[in-house]
Design a protein around this motif. Sequence first.
Motif, PDB file in Angstrom:
ATOM      1  N   LYS A   1      -2.909   7.100  -8.212  1.00 28.84           N
ATOM      2  CA  LYS A   1      -3.778   8.420  -7.791  1.00 28.84           C
ATOM      3  C   LYS A   1      -5.357   7.999  -7.422  1.00 28.84           C
ATOM      4  O   LYS A   1      -4.922   7.586  -6.447  1.00 28.84           O
TER       5      LYS A   1
ATOM      6  N   LEU B   1       1.780  13.207  -5.060  1.00 28.34           N
ATOM      7  CA  LEU B   1       1.001  13.510  -6.527  1.00 28.34           C
ATOM      8  C   LEU B   1       1.089  14.790  -7.479  1.00 28.34           C
ATOM      9  O   LEU B   1       0.982  15.837  -6.223  1.00 28.34           O
TER      10      LEU B   1
ATOM     11  N   THR C   1      -2.563  12.975 -11.647  1.00 24.36           N
ATOM     12  CA  THR C   1      -2.995  11.843 -10.540  1.00 24.36           C
ATOM     13  C   THR C   1      -3.544  12.324  -8.984  1.00 24.36           C
ATOM     14  O   THR C   1      -3.769  11.685  -8.240  1.00 24.36           O
TER      15      THR C   1
ATOM     16  N   THR D   1      -5.956   2.844  -7.683  1.00 23.55           N
ATOM     17  CA  THR D   1      -6.550   4.624  -7.860  1.00 23.55           C
ATOM     18  C   THR D   1      -7.489   4.789  -6.880  1.00 23.55           C
ATOM     19  O   THR D   1      -8.326   3.483  -7.091  1.00 23.55           O
TER      20      THR D   1
END
Length: 290
Positions: A209, A230, A235, A179
Motif C-alpha cells: 500500500k 496498485l 491500495t 505500507t
Amino acid sequence: LGGGTKSYVLEDSTTALLAASTATVSGSTTVKITGGAAITATVLKQITDKYTLKKFADPTPVNDSVENLVSILTTDLVAEISSFGNPTGTATLAQLNTLETVTGTKAISIAVSDSATNLLAGLQSTDKTTADTALANLDGASSITLTGTATVEQVAAINAFLLSNGAGTGLDAVAATYTISDSIANLLAAETGTKSTAATKAVIADAAKISITDNATKAQVKTINTRAGLVVGDTITYTISDDPANLYTVDALTTADVNIVEKATSVALTKAVNFAQAKALKTSRTDLNY
C-alpha cells in the motif's frame, strides 16, 4: 522391590512424568521422555522443575510460540533442547535479540514483525555491538514484516543493511507487505530523482500500500503507480491539486487515466474552469474544489 533405598531410571510420557508422586520423583536418578515428539517449552520447564535439570537425560525437541520461548527459555533450559522446530508467531527485534542470546549456537528460525523505526534504531545504533547484533540476527530471520507505516527512505535503508552481507546471504529485503506513507517529493526522488536506483524503485514496486501524504498532480500519481501497480483510491491513496489543463480535453475530463482523478481522495483545481468543465468533474466525483 524389597526394602532399602530404591533408585531407577524413569522413562515415560510427559503426562505420566508430570503426574508422578513425590516418592516416584525422589527415587528417580534419570528421567527420559518417550516417543521423541516435540514438546512445548512450558512442558519442558515443568518437567525439569519437577525432577531438576540434573536428572533430565537426553535433549528433547521443542516447538512452541515465540512468546513462550521468550518468557520461558534460559541458557540452562536450552541445554536440554535438541532442536526448535518452527516457532509460531513473530518476534520484535528486541525479542529476537533475547532469543538469539539465550539459544547461543543452536539454530532457531524466527519470523520478525516490527516497525521500521525500531529496526533502524538497532541497525543504526552508534554502539557497534548493538548494530552488529541487530544486523546478524535480522539477516538470519526467516522473514521480516514491517508493522505500521514506513517511508521510502526507511525501507530502502533496512534493505541496504540486509544486502550488506552479500546478496543471497540470509535475507536480502523485508517482506513485500509494507505500507509506505510519504510525500510525493520523496516518492518521486526514489523513482526518478538523481539518487534513484534499482533498489529505491524496488521499494515502491514491492509496497503493498502507498499513502501519498501531500498533494500531487495527476501525472505524478501516474508515475508512482506505474511502478507500484496498485489500485487507485484503494491500495494507493492521494489527493490531487492540478492545473485544469492537465485534467481536461476541451470541456471534458481527459479519458486517459481518468480513474486517477475519479479515485482521488479529493481534487483541487489550481485555476478557474468554465461551467462545462466544472460539471464534468462534478459528474465524475461528489466533490469539487476550484
